[in-house]
Design an enzyme around this catalytic site. Sequence first.
Site, mmCIF file in Angstrom:
data_model
loop_
_atom_site.group_PDB
_atom_site.id
_atom_site.type_symbol
_atom_site.label_atom_id
_atom_site.label_comp_id
_atom_site.label_asym_id
_atom_site.label_seq_id
_atom_site.Cartn_x
_atom_site.Cartn_y
_atom_site.Cartn_z
ATOM 1 N N VAL A 1 2.424 0.449 3.646
ATOM 2 C CA VAL A 1 1.697 1.545 2.752
ATOM 3 C C VAL A 1 0.722 1.335 3.801
ATOM 4 O O VAL A 1 0.191 2.588 4.250
ATOM 5 C CB VAL A 1 2.109 2.155 1.825
ATOM 6 C CG1 VAL A 1 1.104 3.142 1.665
ATOM 7 C CG2 VAL A 1 3.208 2.602 1.522
ATOM 8 N N ASP A 2 0.217 0.487 3.296
ATOM 9 C CA ASP A 2 -1.515 0.024 3.888
ATOM 10 C C ASP A 2 -1.581 -0.172 4.771
ATOM 11 O O ASP A 2 -2.694 0.337 5.454
ATOM 12 C CB ASP A 2 -1.294 -1.554 2.698
ATOM 13 C CG ASP A 2 -2.818 -2.148 2.613
ATOM 14 O OD1 ASP A 2 -3.532 -1.098 3.039
ATOM 15 O OD2 ASP A 2 -2.956 -3.162 1.778
HETATM 16 N N1 AR6 Z 1 5.008 6.326 4.187
HETATM 17 C C1 AR6 Z 1 5.723 6.393 2.439
HETATM 18 N N2 AR6 Z 1 6.188 5.231 2.507
HETATM 19 C C2 AR6 Z 1 5.892 4.362 3.166
HETATM 20 C C3 AR6 Z 1 5.467 4.245 3.874
HETATM 21 C C4 AR6 Z 1 4.732 5.079 4.574
HETATM 22 N N3 AR6 Z 1 4.017 4.993 5.472
HETATM 23 N N4 AR6 Z 1 5.757 2.489 4.478
HETATM 24 C C5 AR6 Z 1 6.458 2.316 3.853
HETATM 25 N N5 AR6 Z 1 7.274 2.850 2.509
HETATM 26 P P1 AR6 Z 1 4.753 -1.206 0.797
HETATM 27 P P2 AR6 Z 1 4.036 -2.815 -1.729
HETATM 28 C C6 AR6 Z 1 7.817 2.307 1.340
HETATM 29 O O1 AR6 Z 1 5.214 -2.995 1.251
HETATM 30 O O2 AR6 Z 1 5.585 -3.245 -2.231
HETATM 31 C C7 AR6 Z 1 1.324 -4.508 2.166
HETATM 32 O O3 AR6 Z 1 1.442 -5.934 3.223
HETATM 33 C C8 AR6 Z 1 8.443 0.961 1.605
HETATM 34 O O4 AR6 Z 1 9.924 1.837 2.326
HETATM 35 O O5 AR6 Z 1 4.163 -0.674 1.597
HETATM 36 O O6 AR6 Z 1 3.500 -2.398 -3.362
HETATM 37 C C9 AR6 Z 1 0.532 -4.862 1.285
HETATM 38 O O7 AR6 Z 1 -1.122 -5.196 1.672
HETATM 39 C C10 AR6 Z 1 8.477 1.001 -0.153
HETATM 40 O O8 AR6 Z 1 9.832 1.461 -0.196
HETATM 41 O O9 AR6 Z 1 4.039 -1.954 -0.535
HETATM 42 C C11 AR6 Z 1 0.916 -5.159 0.367
HETATM 43 O O10 AR6 Z 1 0.460 -6.991 0.300
HETATM 44 C C12 AR6 Z 1 6.737 1.524 -0.866
HETATM 45 O O11 AR6 Z 1 6.342 2.596 0.128
HETATM 46 C C13 AR6 Z 1 2.204 -5.045 -0.003
HETATM 47 O O12 AR6 Z 1 2.511 -4.870 1.073
HETATM 48 C C14 AR6 Z 1 6.363 0.564 -0.731
HETATM 49 O O13 AR6 Z 1 6.519 -1.216 -0.070
HETATM 50 C C15 AR6 Z 1 2.223 -4.736 -1.343
HETATM 51 O O14 AR6 Z 1 4.037 -4.422 -1.442
#
Ligand code: AR6
Length: 196
Positions: free
Chosen positions: A44-45
């Site tokens: 997401v980030d």
């Molecule tokens: N829209 C909606 N959901 C999404 C998207 C999107 N564009 N992309 C991914 N997801 P994560 P965390 C989902 O890894 O676990 C980063 O590197 C994904 O499938 O984004 O809190 C940060 O910089 C999952 O279910 O966040 C931190 O270092 C959910 O969003 C670390 O990852 C969260 O996945 C944070 O990890």
Amino acid sequence: MEQSQVIAAFLSGQVPVLVGDITTQDVDAIVNAANSTLLGGGGVDGAIHRQGGPRILEECREIRRTRFPQGLPTGDAVLTTGGRLPARHVIHTVGPICGIGREPDATMLAACYRNSLALAAGHGFHSIAFPAISTGAYGYPAHQAAPVVSEAIESVLTAGTVVREVRLVFYSADDARTFLKHQRFAPSQAANSPRS
Ligand code: AR6
């Protein structure tokens, strides 16, 4: 671009559940599943910084310099512009990291949602969209996040807030189904009826 699809709604429609991309949501604020550096990452980030452009990162750097030189603590939330995103603002929060053999930190996960909602309310926002914080790279089991997230959101909405819509955006239909199976929102009728 993939269209978002509403597949369910809770608390009299205040909490729609969608399958889609958080970066396409046209709301007052979307929430970023950030890390404590606030300097970007994957998931997401990465998508938010890629789609939103450099102003978001500039504001994150300024927040680090002026308020959080050691990094944003887990569970806290801060606000930046939405840059080029359809959302006017981004709320950056840091979810708990799940280690193997350790209980997931439900208190910190709930704090991410509560503090993001408090920040949104403090700015008079009416609509906010959350991704499934911590359930990607940070390894929080999705079926265990669902009850924590639904209870945190429900307690904020029932206590009274200017926020009218809390969208929950899942990246895949499977993730949304897991949430729907394990959430603990009160049924809409019950949420509106007086409790004795
Ligand atoms: N829209 C909606 N959901 C999404 C998207 C999107 N564009 N992309 C991914 N997801 P994560 P965390 C989902 O890894 O676990 C980063 O590197 C994904 O499938 O984004 O809190 C940060 O910089 C999952 O279910 O966040 C931190 O270092 C959910 O969003 C670390 O990852 C969260 O996945 C944070 O990890």
